[in-house]
Design a protein around this motif. Structure first.
Motif, PDB file in Angstrom:
ATOM      1  N   ARG A  15       0.865  -1.181   0.000  1.00  0.00           N
ATOM      2  CA  ARG A  15       0.000   0.000   0.000  1.00  0.00           C
ATOM      3  C   ARG A  15       0.890   1.216   0.000  1.00  0.00           C
ATOM      4  O   ARG A  15       1.596   1.479   0.973  1.00  0.00           O
ATOM      5  N   LYS A  19       1.790   4.909   3.741  1.00  0.00           N
ATOM      6  CA  LYS A  19       2.201   3.877   4.690  1.00  0.00           C
ATOM      7  C   LYS A  19       3.708   3.710   4.828  1.00  0.00           C
ATOM      8  O   LYS A  19       4.188   2.872   5.567  1.00  0.00           O
ATOM      9  N   ARG A  62       2.258  -5.008  13.164  1.00  0.00           N
ATOM     10  CA  ARG A  62       2.159  -3.823  12.315  1.00  0.00           C
ATOM     11  C   ARG A  62       2.338  -4.139  10.833  1.00  0.00           C
ATOM     12  O   ARG A  62       2.034  -3.316   9.973  1.00  0.00           O
ATOM     13  N   THR A  71      -7.002  -6.624   5.566  1.00  0.00           N
ATOM     14  CA  THR A  71      -6.143  -6.745   6.739  1.00  0.00           C
ATOM     15  C   THR A  71      -6.875  -6.340   8.015  1.00  0.00           C
ATOM     16  O   THR A  71      -7.592  -5.341   8.037  1.00  0.00           O
ATOM     17  N   VAL A  72      -6.688  -7.139   9.040  1.00  0.00           N
ATOM     18  CA  VAL A  72      -7.337  -6.866  10.321  1.00  0.00           C
ATOM     19  C   VAL A  72      -6.272  -6.903  11.411  1.00  0.00           C
ATOM     20  O   VAL A  72      -5.639  -7.933  11.641  1.00  0.00           O
ATOM     21  N   HIS A  73      -6.074  -5.771  12.028  1.00  0.00           N
ATOM     22  CA  HIS A  73      -5.080  -5.629  13.100  1.00  0.00           C
ATOM     23  C   HIS A  73      -5.869  -5.734  14.400  1.00  0.00           C
ATOM     24  O   HIS A  73      -6.645  -4.843  14.717  1.00  0.00           O
ATOM     25  N   THR A  75      -6.501  -7.331  18.637  1.00  0.00           N
ATOM     26  CA  THR A  75      -5.972  -7.026  19.966  1.00  0.00           C
ATOM     27  C   THR A  75      -4.825  -8.000  20.270  1.00  0.00           C
ATOM     28  O   THR A  75      -4.684  -9.028  19.622  1.00  0.00           O
TER      29      THR A  75
ATOM     30  N   TYR B  98     -12.689  -2.948  21.067  1.00  0.00           N
ATOM     31  CA  TYR B  98     -12.257  -3.085  19.680  1.00  0.00           C
ATOM     32  C   TYR B  98     -13.449  -2.923  18.737  1.00  0.00           C
ATOM     33  O   TYR B  98     -13.357  -2.231  17.713  1.00  0.00           O
ATOM     34  N   HIS B 232      -8.123  -1.786   5.684  1.00  0.00           N
ATOM     35  CA  HIS B 232      -7.463  -2.146   6.929  1.00  0.00           C
ATOM     36  C   HIS B 232      -8.412  -1.878   8.099  1.00  0.00           C
ATOM     37  O   HIS B 232      -9.030  -0.823   8.169  1.00  0.00           O
ATOM     38  N   VAL B 233      -8.509  -2.853   8.991  1.00  0.00           N
ATOM     39  CA  VAL B 233      -9.332  -2.680  10.185  1.00  0.00           C
ATOM     40  C   VAL B 233      -8.392  -2.720  11.378  1.00  0.00           C
ATOM     41  O   VAL B 233      -7.534  -3.602  11.462  1.00  0.00           O
ATOM     42  N   THR B 234      -8.526  -1.787  12.302  1.00  0.00           N
ATOM     43  CA  THR B 234      -7.618  -1.778  13.445  1.00  0.00           C
ATOM     44  C   THR B 234      -8.289  -1.215  14.685  1.00  0.00           C
ATOM     45  O   THR B 234      -9.252  -0.453  14.587  1.00  0.00           O
ATOM     46  N   LEU B 236      -6.435   0.530  16.651  1.00  0.00           N
ATOM     47  CA  LEU B 236      -5.704   1.781  16.853  1.00  0.00           C
ATOM     48  C   LEU B 236      -6.548   2.935  16.314  1.00  0.00           C
ATOM     49  O   LEU B 236      -7.343   2.752  15.391  1.00  0.00           O
ATOM     50  N   ASP B 239      -7.310   6.922  10.627  1.00  0.00           N
ATOM     51  CA  ASP B 239      -7.839   7.987   9.763  1.00  0.00           C
ATOM     52  C   ASP B 239      -9.004   7.442   8.943  1.00  0.00           C
ATOM     53  O   ASP B 239      -9.439   6.302   9.136  1.00  0.00           O
ATOM     54  N   PHE B 243      -6.203   3.614   8.470  1.00  0.00           N
ATOM     55  CA  PHE B 243      -4.808   3.417   8.883  1.00  0.00           C
ATOM     56  C   PHE B 243      -4.501   4.204  10.155  1.00  0.00           C
ATOM     57  O   PHE B 243      -5.032   5.299  10.365  1.00  0.00           O
ATOM     58  N   PRO B 244      -3.626   3.623  10.990  1.00  0.00           N
ATOM     59  CA  PRO B 244      -3.311   4.269  12.275  1.00  0.00           C
ATOM     60  C   PRO B 244      -2.859   5.719  12.091  1.00  0.00           C
ATOM     61  O   PRO B 244      -2.125   6.032  11.148  1.00  0.00           O
TER      62      PRO B 244
END
Ligand code: TPP
Ligand code: SF4
Lengths: 283, 381
Positions: A15, A19, A62, A71-73, A75, B98, B232-234, B236, B239, B243-244
């Motif tokens: 991306r 990023k 990260r 993408t899933v970030h 816990t 979350y 992207h899912v987070t 944190l 935006d 993204f973080p």
């Protein structure tokens, strides 16, 4: 082996909006693991939309930000539980869980055991750098005995976990270990893991010079890669070594390859039988 | 004119009604870990879901995993839920946060039991009211609903799913053991007789889609994972692209939007039932099974010549402030009976700001609040 070049990877899989530069330290092995993953997915021809990368929390966690997949970030420690929900809900997706050693073995230890026991069709990738990188170098369950860390200034007393043995014992379908020094082999393992049904686990040994190496007599990142080179040995050769020669060696390769169907497959097959019975039963 | 189809009547446990409501609302995923007094919800789901097209039931290794699986399922576009009680609810708080942050619809049913800790396993209590509001860390909005009888268990579960989908947020349904374990006759609504809301999916091409974009309602559309919208899912702070970020203006934008999308729809979210409040001097404010005792007490007070009324809270949070303020214009006394040391009376006092006398009735002995207890306080004026 995949033959996609660096530039193609950048344009097809990373991306580029906002990023970069990335957060990893110079010499960190995590980027190599990510490269392996991308090349494996590319070589297998899996469409980007069918890939879901579910990451935990840590430097390894990260990585999900940089790749252009779903993408899933999640816990800390919980990546596998999110991955389970995703895979069960849509079995067509290739669900990959990226986790650190602290992430997967400590706080997420219970989820790891049960994902393996259940044999859910997820590819788990543990980036083992023997330390908690992101939080500043505290001991992890994979820190070797005797090593110095921020929370073990007098040397690690705890025994360290053997990820491979743990996953084997819990019933994982496919278990392998590689290192970022042996990239081609790691890539081969990764491709196998992605293709196998059920729960597959790849432990990638990746150096963290910043938090582990400096405090443990590795003067530079290069020293850490030299250490990987001299320590890792194919499991077939490892098994032939006499016990006293095995002490400082780490077997790499494939440890388990059982080929059992994944949990989601069994679940949906049973559901189909129920639905067929109900349809026959009248109405 | 075609006669409306007769509704099916069933004799059901509160927990059974929750399952019926969830299935009517379109729930196809349940992930959970057993704990009394909520276990029947999980058991009935375990029996029902595998027989339904695409129905998935998962017994997870603990409550943390249950929440993770439910959020994962929701990300793929499913309506998903879990159910738990006290200690399990505490474990769910991490991933509940979350779900708030990643704006993932889901329903969490907590059948409260006495606490703290393992407390009184199968005794009625209402001790998790403030935990439902503030249990997870950080400043966050949350929708918390309740039910006081078995029919409401069904109706409010449907409502919980609808709100979760409409506002892209987790919704908590707080029940107490009395409601969950009461068995009474309820009516199953016919198809078309109740609203079923599903999240808005994006209509723009994937290249244009921003997963956390500002919209008129403050609720961005949400595509299922794997449908061609890669994002992207987070957990944190992120935006508009997901993204973080730590840039103050982006942080504030996100925080304000997730609060606003709930706060500005108070007329849709804040549900109450008012019984004889039009002319009341004394108003009881109650929720859950206690509201049933309160209704009886109010009717008895009326026959004793006291102008009593009941404000039954179906939504606990955001606290129904408007409806309470209306009553404050005339009531001299508010009575707040609860099976805890005073968790909802805090909210009432906050809104009251000294207008009326607030009398609390608190029971923490694992016993229900009886009509006569409430009547006694009403009669004191
Ligand atoms: C519940 C919870 N506890 C603690 C943390 C703090 N934390 C963030 S990353 C991390 C450790 C990461 O180490 P590891 O999983 O080994 O990954 P690495 O950074 O080394 O890649 C911890 C403890 C957290 N985010 N959440
Ligand atoms: S702290 Fe260690 S693991 Fe984290 S980026 Fe730096 S080298 Fe890599």
């Amino acid at each position: 082996m995949s033959n996609i070049t660096g530039n193609e990877i950048i344009h097809q899989y990373l991306r580029h909006n906002k990023k970069f530069p990335h957060v990893l330290c110079a010499g960190c092995g995590h980027g190599i693991v990510l490269g392996t993953l991308i090349r494996s997915i590319h070589a297998l021809g899996i469409p980007k939309d069918d890939v879901v990368v579910v990451a935990g929390i840590g430097c390894s966690g990260r990585l999900a930000v940089y790749v252009d997949f779903n993408t899933v970030h999640t816990t800390h420690g919980r990546a596998l539980s999110f991955a389970t929900g995703i895979k069960m809900s849509n079995p067509k997706l290739h669900v990959i869980a990226l986790m650190g050693d602290g992430d997967a073995l400590s706080i997420g230890g219970n989820h790891l055991i049960h994902a393996a026991r259940r044999n859910i069709g997820v590819t788990a990738m543990i980036l083992n750098n023997n330390i908690y990188g992101m939080t500043g170098g505290q001991s992890s369950p994979a820190t070797p005995e005797g090593a110095t860390t921020m929370t073990n200034p007098y040397g690690q007393l705890d025994h360290s976990f053997d990820t491979v043995e743990l996953a084997k014992g819990a019933g994982a379908n496919y278990v392998a270990r590689g290192t970022v020094f042996h990239v081609n082999r790691l890539e081969k393992i990764m491709m196998e893991a992605l293709e196998r049904p059920g729960f597959s686990l790849v432990e990638a040994i990746t150096p963290c010079h910043t938090q582990f190496g400096r405090k443990n007599k590795y003067k530079s990142p290069v020293d850490m890669y030299k250490w990987l080179k001299s320590t890792a040995i194919p499991v077939e050769r490892f098994n032939e070594l006499p016990a006293d020669k095995r002490v400082d060696r780490m077997p790499i390769g494939v440890f388990v390859d059982r080929g059992k169907p994944g949990y989601e497959e069994l679940y949906y097959a049973r559901q189909e039988r129920f639905l067929a019975q109900a349809a026959k039963g009248g109405k | 004119m075609p006669r409306p189809k007769k509704r099916t009547e069933i004799f059901a446990l509160g927990n059974e009604a929750v399952v019926e409501g969830a299935l009517l609302a379109g729930c196809t995923f349940f992930g959970g870990y057993p704990i009394t007094p909520s276990s029947e919800i999980m058991e009935i789901m375990a029996a029902r879901l595998p027989h339904m097209e695409n129905g998935v039931f998962m017994q997870m290794e603990d409550e943390i995993a249950s929440m993770g699986a439910v959020i994962g399922a929701s990300l793929t576009g499913r309506k998903a839920m879990t159910a738990t009680s006290g200690p399990g609810f505490s474990l769910m708080q991490e991933n509940l946060g979350y779900a708030v942050m990643a704006e993932t619809p889901m329903v969490l049913v907590n059948v409260m039991r006495g606490g703290p800790s393992t407390g009184l396993p199968t005794s009625p209590a209402q001790g998790d009211v403030q935990q439902a509001r503030w249990g997870t860390h950080g400043d966050h909005p949350i929708i918390v609903l309740s039910a006081s009888n078995v029919q409401e268990c069904l109706d409010m579960t449907i409502t919980a799913f609808n709100m979760a989908e409409k506002y892209r947020t987790p919704v908590i349904l707080l029940l107490d053991e009395v409601t969950s374990h009461t068995r009474e006759k309820i009516e199953l609504p016919n198809e078309g007789e109740y609203e079923v809301f599903s999240r808005t999916v994006p209509s723009m091409p994937p290249e244009w889609y921003k997963p956390y974009e500002e919209t008129v309602r403050g609720v961005p559309p949400m595509p299922p994972i794997g449908s061609g919208y890669r994002f992207h899912v987070t957990g944190l702070t992120h935006d508009r692209n997901g993204f973080p970020t730590q840039r103050p203006e982006e942080v504030v934008e996100l925080m304000e939007r997730i609060h606003r999308k709930i706060d500005q729809f108070f007329y849709d979210i804040q549900l109450v039932e008012e019984i004889m409040t039009d002319d009341c001097d004394v108003c009881v404010i109650a929720y859950g099974s206690v509201a049933r005792s309160a209704e009886l007490a109010v009717r008895q007070a009326r026959s004793n010549g006291v102008k009593a009324g009941l404000l039954k809270l179906m939504t606990l949070f955001p606290y129904p402030r408007r409806q309470t303020e209306k009553i404050l214009a005339r009531a001299k006394t508010l009575v707040v009976p609860e099976m805890n040391m005073g968790q909802m009376s805090r909210e009432v006092k906050r809104v009251n700001m000294g207008h009326a006398a607030v009398r609390t009735i608190n029971r923490v002995d694992g016993q229900i609040v009886t009509p006569s207890e409430i009547l006694k306080v009403i009669m004191q004026g």
